[in-house]
Design a protein around this motif. Structure first.
Motif, PDB file in Angstrom:
ATOM      1  N   LYS A 109      -1.679   6.072  -4.545  1.00 46.12           N
ATOM      2  CA  LYS A 109      -2.908   6.855  -4.466  1.00 46.12           C
ATOM      3  C   LYS A 109      -3.919   6.431  -5.529  1.00 46.12           C
ATOM      4  O   LYS A 109      -5.122   6.426  -5.287  1.00 46.12           O
ATOM      5  N   ASN A 142      -7.947  -1.468   6.993  1.00 47.56           N
ATOM      6  CA  ASN A 142      -7.749  -0.101   6.512  1.00 47.56           C
ATOM      7  C   ASN A 142      -8.741   0.163   5.385  1.00 47.56           C
ATOM      8  O   ASN A 142      -8.394   0.163   4.199  1.00 47.56           O
ATOM      9  N   LYS A 143      -9.966   0.373   5.770  1.00 47.60           N
ATOM     10  CA  LYS A 143     -11.072   0.437   4.816  1.00 47.60           C
ATOM     11  C   LYS A 143     -10.987   1.623   3.866  1.00 47.60           C
ATOM     12  O   LYS A 143     -11.674   1.665   2.848  1.00 47.60           O
ATOM     13  N   GLU A 144     -10.131   2.598   4.212  1.00 44.82           N
ATOM     14  CA  GLU A 144      -9.974   3.742   3.311  1.00 44.82           C
ATOM     15  C   GLU A 144      -9.207   3.363   2.039  1.00 44.82           C
ATOM     16  O   GLU A 144      -9.230   4.101   1.044  1.00 44.82           O
ATOM     17  N   LEU A 145      -8.544   2.209   2.062  1.00 43.08           N
ATOM     18  CA  LEU A 145      -7.783   1.765   0.889  1.00 43.08           C
ATOM     19  C   LEU A 145      -8.706   1.047  -0.085  1.00 43.08           C
ATOM     20  O   LEU A 145      -8.604  -0.159  -0.322  1.00 43.08           O
ATOM     21  N   THR A 146      -9.603   1.803  -0.658  1.00 42.86           N
ATOM     22  CA  THR A 146     -10.602   1.221  -1.561  1.00 42.86           C
ATOM     23  C   THR A 146     -10.108   1.117  -3.001  1.00 42.86           C
ATOM     24  O   THR A 146     -10.821   0.607  -3.865  1.00 42.86           O
ATOM     25  N   ASN A 147      -8.896   1.591  -3.250  1.00 38.04           N
ATOM     26  CA  ASN A 147      -8.379   1.628  -4.622  1.00 38.04           C
ATOM     27  C   ASN A 147      -7.557   0.384  -4.966  1.00 38.04           C
ATOM     28  O   ASN A 147      -6.844   0.359  -5.962  1.00 38.04           O
ATOM     29  N   SER A 193       0.796  -1.225   0.000  1.00 41.65           N
ATOM     30  CA  SER A 193       0.000   0.000   0.000  1.00 41.65           C
ATOM     31  C   SER A 193       0.835   1.285   0.000  1.00 41.65           C
ATOM     32  O   SER A 193       0.303   2.360  -0.263  1.00 41.65           O
ATOM     33  N   GLU A 241      -5.717   3.825  -8.406  1.00 43.34           N
ATOM     34  CA  GLU A 241      -6.221   2.454  -8.331  1.00 43.34           C
ATOM     35  C   GLU A 241      -5.126   1.466  -8.695  1.00 43.34           C
ATOM     36  O   GLU A 241      -4.355   1.687  -9.629  1.00 43.34           O
TER      37      GLU A 241
END
Length: 227
Positions: A73, A107-112, A69, A75
């Motif tokens: 930034k 880390n649910k903000e890592l949706t990409n 990760s 996808e």
């Protein structure tokens, strides 16, 4: 050899499991001898009383997820390449993959990040195809065979893919120095062996109290510190 060990007279055993089914059978028989056992590298049997020196497999997979990760930034398409034989379907291997996915779940903000998997039954480049890596940004190899992927990418002039794997095998280090492999998580096998013997010495010879579980530090190796 397992039968020979079981018939031998000794006080303790240092054991590095490789063949899963054979190891389970051997350890079940060994347990009847009521002797002290130290396992290194793989810790796949909770039902057998033993000490363990090695990595926390789940956390090492979690770390691999974090490394995937970093500095990303846009996808990303992530491929997990399972280069394995049936004998390697141990809980250690699966715990690394579980830990890897768990990092992104936590880390649910890592949706990409999008994930896919392929399985190769042995260490053969013949089973890889350039189409598999089309659109892929990162590759996670949850064992010591990251060099298989690195060699294929280099031979086919495929660049720009981040590779994360395990162990300082000669071929892995070679591709790490070239910049084809980005990160290796080192398990310090020599230290595991040393500490395993030291554990038996303190337990059986000195009869001192010792920790039954010792997790090795998770060491991240890049080309700048691999030597």
């Amino acid at each position: 050899m397992a039968k020979k060990v079981l018939q031998s007279d000794f006080d303790g055993l240092l054991y590095a499991p490789i063949f899963y089914d054979e190891s389970v059978h051997f350890l079940n028989e060994f347990q009847k001898k009521n002797l002290h056992l130290v396992m290194i590298d793989s810790n796949f049997s909770e039902s057998i009383d033993h000490a363990y020196v090695g990595q926390d497999a789940f956390k090492s997979g979690y770390l691999a997820g974090r490394l995937t990760s970093f500095a990303v930034k846009e996808e990303r398409q992530v491929l997990i390449v399972k280069i394995t034989r049936e004998i390697e379907a141990t809980s250690v291997y699966l715990q690394r993959i579980d830990g890897f996915y768990s990092f992104f779940k936590d880390n649910k903000e890592l949706t990409n990040f999008n994930f896919s998997e392929i399985t190769i039954k042995d260490s053969s480049l013949d089973q890889l195809d350039s189409a598999v890596f089309k659109g892929i940004n990162s590759v996670f190899v949850p064992n010591s065979r990251a060099y298989i992927v690195a060699q294929f990418l280099e031979d086919n002039h495929i660049k720009g893919i981040r590779i994360i794997g395990y162990d300082l095998l000669k071929k892995n280090v070679e591709y790490l120095k070239k910049g084809v492999i980005d990160f290796l998580i080192n398990q310090k096998p020599e230290d595991q062996g040393y500490m395993g013997i030291n554990h038996l010495y303190k337990k059986l010879v000195l009869q001192e109290p010792v920790e039954e579980t010792y997790y090795m530090p998770l060491e991240i190796i890049v080309k700048e510190n691999c030597s």
